[in-house]
Design an enzyme around this catalytic site. Structure first.
Site, PDB file in Angstrom:
ATOM      1  N   LYS A 177     -76.152  32.071  50.516  1.00 57.60           N
ATOM      2  CA  LYS A 177     -76.155  33.197  51.457  1.00 57.60           C
ATOM      3  C   LYS A 177     -76.140  32.693  52.899  1.00 57.60           C
ATOM      4  O   LYS A 177     -76.964  31.865  53.290  1.00 57.60           O
ATOM      5  CB  LYS A 177     -77.414  34.038  51.211  1.00 57.60           C
ATOM      6  CG  LYS A 177     -77.699  35.115  52.252  1.00 57.60           C
ATOM      7  CD  LYS A 177     -79.051  35.762  51.990  1.00 57.60           C
ATOM      8  CE  LYS A 177     -79.474  36.705  53.109  1.00 57.60           C
ATOM      9  NZ  LYS A 177     -80.836  37.242  52.889  1.00 57.60           N
ATOM     10  N   ASP A 200     -80.233  38.350  60.743  1.00 57.69           N
ATOM     11  CA  ASP A 200     -80.479  39.553  59.948  1.00 57.69           C
ATOM     12  C   ASP A 200     -81.466  40.471  60.662  1.00 57.69           C
ATOM     13  O   ASP A 200     -82.669  40.241  60.646  1.00 57.69           O
ATOM     14  CB  ASP A 200     -81.017  39.170  58.570  1.00 57.69           C
ATOM     15  CG  ASP A 200     -81.277  40.400  57.705  1.00 57.69           C
ATOM     16  OD1 ASP A 200     -80.705  41.465  58.001  1.00 57.69           O
ATOM     17  OD2 ASP A 200     -82.044  40.278  56.731  1.00 57.69           O
ATOM     18  N   LYS A 232     -85.390  46.062  60.635  1.00 61.93           N
ATOM     19  CA  LYS A 232     -86.656  45.388  60.378  1.00 61.93           C
ATOM     20  C   LYS A 232     -87.650  45.677  61.498  1.00 61.93           C
ATOM     21  O   LYS A 232     -87.263  45.981  62.626  1.00 61.93           O
ATOM     22  CB  LYS A 232     -86.446  43.867  60.309  1.00 61.93           C
ATOM     23  CG  LYS A 232     -85.642  43.366  59.137  1.00 61.93           C
ATOM     24  CD  LYS A 232     -85.472  41.858  59.242  1.00 61.93           C
ATOM     25  CE  LYS A 232     -84.665  41.297  58.086  1.00 61.93           C
ATOM     26  NZ  LYS A 232     -85.398  41.356  56.811  1.00 61.93           N
ATOM     27  N   ASP A 251     -81.908  33.085  57.964  1.00 65.09           N
ATOM     28  CA  ASP A 251     -81.424  33.808  56.792  1.00 65.09           C
ATOM     29  C   ASP A 251     -80.101  33.239  56.270  1.00 65.09           C
ATOM     30  O   ASP A 251     -79.555  33.740  55.305  1.00 65.09           O
ATOM     31  CB  ASP A 251     -81.270  35.296  57.107  1.00 65.09           C
ATOM     32  CG  ASP A 251     -81.555  36.179  55.909  1.00 65.09           C
ATOM     33  OD1 ASP A 251     -82.235  35.719  54.975  1.00 65.09           O
ATOM     34  OD2 ASP A 251     -81.089  37.333  55.903  1.00 65.09           O
ATOM     35  N   ASP A 260     -80.987  46.500  54.581  1.00 64.30           N
ATOM     36  CA  ASP A 260     -81.682  45.223  54.717  1.00 64.30           C
ATOM     37  C   ASP A 260     -81.671  44.432  53.412  1.00 64.30           C
ATOM     38  O   ASP A 260     -82.161  43.310  53.365  1.00 64.30           O
ATOM     39  CB  ASP A 260     -83.127  45.448  55.187  1.00 64.30           C
ATOM     40  CG  ASP A 260     -83.797  44.169  55.667  1.00 64.30           C
ATOM     41  OD1 ASP A 260     -83.062  43.248  56.082  1.00 64.30           O
ATOM     42  OD2 ASP A 260     -85.031  44.078  55.624  1.00 64.30           O
ATOM     43  N   GLU A 279     -79.071  43.042  52.186  1.00 67.82           N
ATOM     44  CA  GLU A 279     -77.675  42.668  52.424  1.00 67.82           C
ATOM     45  C   GLU A 279     -77.273  41.347  51.786  1.00 67.82           C
ATOM     46  O   GLU A 279     -76.095  41.115  51.515  1.00 67.82           O
ATOM     47  CB  GLU A 279     -77.407  42.613  53.938  1.00 67.82           C
ATOM     48  CG  GLU A 279     -77.754  41.310  54.633  1.00 67.82           C
ATOM     49  CD  GLU A 279     -79.225  40.922  54.560  1.00 67.82           C
ATOM     50  OE1 GLU A 279     -79.513  39.710  54.528  1.00 67.82           O
ATOM     51  OE2 GLU A 279     -80.099  41.816  54.520  1.00 67.82           O
ATOM     52  N   ARG A 291     -77.731  40.117  48.828  1.00 62.91           N
ATOM     53  CA  ARG A 291     -77.134  40.276  47.499  1.00 62.91           C
ATOM     54  C   ARG A 291     -75.721  40.840  47.580  1.00 62.91           C
ATOM     55  O   ARG A 291     -74.888  40.588  46.712  1.00 62.91           O
ATOM     56  CB  ARG A 291     -78.031  41.142  46.623  1.00 62.91           C
ATOM     57  CG  ARG A 291     -78.209  42.567  47.077  1.00 62.91           C
ATOM     58  CD  ARG A 291     -79.481  43.205  46.554  1.00 62.91           C
ATOM     59  NE  ARG A 291     -80.656  42.669  47.236  1.00 62.91           N
ATOM     60  CZ  ARG A 291     -81.912  43.018  46.942  1.00 62.91           C
ATOM     61  NH1 ARG A 291     -82.146  43.902  45.978  1.00 62.91           N
ATOM     62  NH2 ARG A 291     -82.917  42.498  47.594  1.00 62.91           N
TER      63      ARG A 291
END
Length: 504
Positions: free
Chosen positions: A267, A272, A279, A290, A349, A351, A353
């Site tokens: 990933k 993020d 968030k 991230d 959030d 995201e 996956r």
């Protein structure tokens, strides 16, 4: 950095400082410690007898030597606890403590004496990896009070060991340690300095330097492939997404065909914010990390290119920002992945996956017969396992066990979580094929259940590194910040797989 494996006596190693492992309840009246004690004028026996130094893990005792018998003018004792518990993790930490401590004393050349049982080349490799990792500092952008000292030469000393194997092990340790630190450097970069485009450029430099082939897919190419899940995440950002594909092929074509193709998928969310599902502001600055999954893939590929195992490996890193804007995907939207599967977005959030879904599908399109993905995927994994174990889940139990064993071999811990079919019920959608979150229960598992929909019948394992990829506090052997977790494990797994196929 010069990495040396030495079979000399500690007395004869020509370095500025010597670092030696010491164990709990050990006396200075015999063996190596006796020799060192004589050179230190009895200081070692005194600190042990007075219990000023009890050899607890990470404990140190430092001496400037004026006596005869050692070429090194300085001596560092490093506590390693019980000898029976002295395994790969402890060897690595001992060496990391040595390099960090002695660099702070302005040493430019050091020798590390791990005093471990086992194959000399492997011990040298483990110690050198730890020593190199110990040198990483997250102060790249500090202009004052910056750690400027540089170690130029590190030797691992195993008296009487095979000199050739010691040198090979030390050199391999340097390669792996530098790959881990490269990963940590990427993970530490601010989002403004490491956009998807810049991350792709860094990967291209790695590929060029170490002889990997590389392809970077842009937005138009992803649109043609139907990667609506990945593109749904990038929609809110002005920065274009990238899909990095790095390929390593062994020299023997016959081996390539026999062994299939392993895909490492990571990933790469370079920042993020959570998107529309924003968030909380507290600690959001840490969301620069991230993209650690992507960094892990690139770092591992850097090492693989140099170590040259006999199996083919492809690294796939889907890279994007996740930001809120008028163009951003909204909760309730439907995305269509590359496989044609439709996804109801409940929370923007979740995201990671979404980008991994298309990346896993693309790895399968490239012919991957095994897939290992890694991602800072869920906050839930930190609640379950803290910062000690990385969660592992998947569809191939043999693959999972091999990864766990590879981690044990290098000193990284993995813990398998279940992935029963019942968990997939939590991601069923009323209006699409699946939804991107499954509620509050078993968040790490349902995230893996989502990815399972795209791995399908391919041998697949998933590593959730969200709890282990960042260290909140500094340790004697490691700075605070990115840890580079899983790089060593992936390399060991690949090399073990190559050995099983009869060729390194």
């Amino acid at each position: 950095m010069e990495a040396i494996g030495s079979s000399q006596s500690c007395k004869d190693v020509d370095v500025e400082a010597l670092a030696v492992a010491v164990f709990k309840d050990e006396k200075a009246s015999a063996g190596l410690l006796k020799t060192l004690d004589e050179s230190a004028g009895g200081l070692i026996s005194r600190v042990i007898e007075t219990e000023e130094f009890a050899a607890k893990p990470g404990e140190t005792a430092y001496f400037l030597l004026s006596g005869k018998g050692l070429k090194a003018g300085r001596l560092l004792l490093i506590g390693c606890g019980d000898r029976g518990a002295y395994k790969a993790a402890q060897i690595s930490r001992m060496a990391g403590t040595a390099s960090r401590f002695l660099r702070s004393k302005n040493a430019s050349s050091i020798a590390i004496v791990p005093r471990a049982d086992g194959e000399a080349g492997k011990i040298a490799q483990t110690a050198m990896v730890g020593a190199i990792m110990g040198l990483f500092e997250p102060d790249k952008y500090r202009t004052k009070d910056k750690e400027q000292r540089e170690l130029q030469r590190i030797a691992v000393v195993i008296e009487g060991g095979d000199k050739k194997k010691l040198q090979q092990g030390s050199e391999r340790g340097r390669i792996i340690g530098e790959a881990v630190n490269f990963t940590r450097d990427l993970a530490n970069e601010p989002g403004g300095y490491l956009t998807p485009t810049i991350l792709a450029e860094r990967a291209q430099r790695v590929a060029k330097k170490f002889g990997l082939s590389i392809d970077v897919l842009d937005q138009r190419q992803m649109e043609k492939l139907g990667m609506g899940s990945l593109l749904g995440v990038s929609r809110g950002s002005d920065e274009p997404p990238k899909l990095i594909v790095m390929k390593y092929e062994p020299r023997k074509a016959g081996r390539r065909k026999q062994n299939g193709l392993l895909a490492l998928v990571g990933k790469g969310i370079t920042f993020d914010s959570g998107g529309i599902s924003l968030k909380p502001g507290e600690n959001m600055e840490l969301m620069k990390y991230d993209m650690t999954g992507a960094a892990t893939v690139i770092g591992a590929m850097q090492a693989i290119a140099q170590l040259q195992p006999s199996i083919a490996v492809v690294g796939v890193a889907p890279c994007s920002e996740n930001l809120p804007s008028g163009k951003a995907t909204k909760p309730g939207d439907i995305l269509r992945a590359m496989t044609g599967k439709t996804i109801e977005v409940i929370n923007t959030d979740a995201e990671g996956r979404l980008v991994l879904a298309d990346a896993i599908a693309y790895a399968k399109k490239l012919g991957a017969t095994q897939i290992i993905d890694m991602a800072t995927l869920t906050g839930a994994v930190s609640i379950a396992l803290g910062d000690v174990n990385t969660a592992i889940l998947g569809t191939d139990q043999i693959l999972i066990e091999q990864v766990i064993e590879a981690g044990r071999e290098v000193g990284e811990k993995f813990w398998q979580l279940p992935l029963d079919d019942e968990y997939s019920n939590q991601i069923k959608s009323d209006i699409a094929d699946i939804k991107n979150i499954g509620g509050k229960k078993a968040g790490t598992i349902t995230a893996a259940a989502f990815l399972k929909e795209f791995a399908n019948d391919t041998s697949w394992a998933h590593l959730d590194i969200a709890g282990t990829a960042w260290g909140d506090t500094a340790q004697p052997y490691r700075s605070k910040g990115p840890t580079g977790v899983a790089v060593r494990t992936l390399i060991e797994f690949i090399e073990a797989s190559a050995r099983q196929n009869g060729n390194r």
